[in-house]
Motif scaffolding. Structure first.
Motif, PDB file in Angstrom:
ATOM      1  N   GLU A 104       1.048   4.486  -2.507  1.00 56.60           N
ATOM      2  CA  GLU A 104       0.841   5.845  -2.020  1.00 56.60           C
ATOM      3  C   GLU A 104       2.029   6.765  -2.301  1.00 56.60           C
ATOM      4  O   GLU A 104       1.858   7.970  -2.506  1.00 56.60           O
ATOM      5  CB  GLU A 104       0.515   5.820  -0.527  1.00 56.60           C
ATOM      6  N   ASN A 105       3.253   6.192  -2.325  1.00 56.35           N
ATOM      7  CA  ASN A 105       4.419   7.053  -2.595  1.00 56.35           C
ATOM      8  C   ASN A 105       4.782   7.112  -4.078  1.00 56.35           C
ATOM      9  O   ASN A 105       5.770   7.738  -4.458  1.00 56.35           O
ATOM     10  CB  ASN A 105       5.631   6.632  -1.756  1.00 56.35           C
ATOM     11  N   ARG A 156       0.838  -1.205   0.000  1.00 54.58           N
ATOM     12  CA  ARG A 156       0.000   0.000   0.000  1.00 54.58           C
ATOM     13  C   ARG A 156       0.872   1.253   0.000  1.00 54.58           C
ATOM     14  O   ARG A 156       0.589   2.224  -0.726  1.00 54.58           O
ATOM     15  CB  ARG A 156      -0.925  -0.012   1.220  1.00 54.58           C
ATOM     16  N   GLU A 157       1.935   1.241   0.783  1.00 52.29           N
ATOM     17  CA  GLU A 157       2.837   2.396   0.841  1.00 52.29           C
ATOM     18  C   GLU A 157       3.530   2.623  -0.503  1.00 52.29           C
ATOM     19  O   GLU A 157       3.765   3.773  -0.903  1.00 52.29           O
ATOM     20  CB  GLU A 157       3.872   2.191   1.951  1.00 52.29           C
ATOM     21  N   THR A 167      -5.368   0.369  -1.242  1.00 53.93           N
ATOM     22  CA  THR A 167      -5.226   1.642  -0.530  1.00 53.93           C
ATOM     23  C   THR A 167      -6.174   1.769   0.658  1.00 53.93           C
ATOM     24  O   THR A 167      -6.100   2.754   1.398  1.00 53.93           O
ATOM     25  CB  THR A 167      -5.465   2.827  -1.484  1.00 53.93           C
TER      26      THR A 167
END
Length: 380
Positions: free
Chosen positions: A342-343, A338-339, A371
């Motif tokens: 997101e990044n 997920r990170e 997410t």
């Protein structure tokens, strides 16, 4: 790149369709069919390599047909349809395996280009076949849809493309580490047939894997353009605190050892978590673009911090044009994935996560939003 797979009557998977992206995770409770998805492709891989249907061979052992078919119902056929795309065409390879018969069909952009049925009347020598040379009982018969020599050539070239994709596909189980000290040294790319002449069944896959790692490392050293891959491989292994050190050990054997800092550590004495991660990181880095890498539970024996590091490495491998499918029970790996979305390391469309559930012995797979942190936590 693998786009879709359709499975019917394969183990717990009665009827299931999955679409894939660059990075794919199959999660859910134990014995819900996650590994069966990977095994279905490994089953075709080992069958194509042997040129006949093989339920028990070097990658996996499914037992008899009765054990592989849904609910052990011998009247049901197993069907596996694998859909790929290259730069210009969509390709489907559709195999139906019954207890005593096999049918294959090959599609180009949705149109049937070739089929073969072992129960077709007459006996036709399969001199132009790319996939299964002699499946079930007898050769049977089939036909190319091509009406011109050019169409025929295009069909056979694309069949070869799919067969090569299966050959390059990596199927790594969580217990496939370096469990032995010495391995046979083979010239050139190692084949299962070559290794089997020197090894027993129990050690066959690990010996082949060690030879394959050595071959890929030497290949990267041999060609200057591939040298940068070795540098990338070393950087990724350094995130786990190790480097790989293959070398010849007198006679027809090769040793794969690890180095932690400046200290040599025999691979057989290294921790299981590092041990199992080395093969997927080395091969995932050194294999060519379009390779599919499938791994069962890469988090096994790994500290949560290491799980996150390995997830990041898999994300980097996906961004090199390769594809990863893992089964996982790790909330740490999913949160790390997920990170990555997101990044911006991976785009949302680059990731597919399926949660497997079994209801009355039939599996359902639900696509979930990577997410949605609350949803991810609820799964565990």
């Amino acid at each position: 790149m693998l786009k879709k797979i359709h499975l019917e009557n394969f183990k717990a998977l009665k009827n299931i369709d999955l679409e894939f992206a660059k990075f794919n995770v199959l999660t859910g409770l134990n014995s819900t069919g996650k590994t069966s998805v990977l095994q279905s492709m490994a089953f075709l891989k080992q069958s194509i390599s042997r040129k006949e249907i093989m339920y028990n061979d070097y990658l996996l052992r499914l037992g008899e047909y009765r054990e592989a078919v849904h609910k052990h119902d011998m009247s049901l056929p197993i069907r596996i349809k694998v859909s790929l795309s290259n730069s210009s065409e969509d390709l489907d390879y559709d195999v139906t395996a019954a207890a005593k018969a096999t049918r294959e069909e090959f599609f180009i952009n949705g149109e049937s280009a070739w089929h073969w049925d072992t129960q077709a009347p007459g006996v036709v020598e399969p001199w132009d076949r790319v996939f299964l040379g002699q499946a079930a009982s007898g050769y049977g018969g089939g036909v190319f849809a091509a009406t011109t020599e050019m169409e025929f050539k295009v069909t056979t070239v694309l069949q070869k493309f799919m067969a090569d994709w299966f050959e390059n596909m990596l199927y790594l189980s969580s217990n496939r580490g370096f469990t032995k000290y010495s391995y046979p040294l083979l010239a050139g790319k190692p084949s299962i047939e070559d290794v089997s002449k020197r090894a027993g069944d129990m050690s066959l896959l690990e010996e082949w894997l060690a030879n394959l790692i050595l071959f890929r490392i030497n290949e990267a050293k041999r060609y200057p353009d591939a040298k940068k891959q070795l540098d990338v491989m070393s950087e990724r292994l350094s995130r786990l605190g190790v480097d790989a050190s293959p070398y010849v050990l007198g006679g027809p054997s090769v040793v794969i050892d690890l180095t932690e800092g400046d200290m040599w550590v025999s691979a057989v004495n290294s921790g299981y978590g590092i041990n199992q991660s080395v093969s997927s990181i080395i091969l995932g880095t050194l294999f060519p673009s379009q390779t599919l890498i499938t791994i069962e539970e890469p988090e096994m024996h790994l500290h949560p911090r290491m799980q996150k590091a390995v997830t990041g490495i898999f994300g980097d491998i996906c961004n090199e044009g390769k594809q990863v499918i893992i089964t996982s029970h790790s909330v740490h790996m999913l949160q790390s994935l997920r990170e990555l979305v997101e990044n911006g390391t991976l785009a949302p469309e680059d990731v597919k996560v399926y949660n497997f559930e079994k209801l009355e012995r039939e599996t359902k797979a639900n696509n979930i939003d990577i997410t949605d942190e609350k949803l991810l936590n609820s799964l565990f």
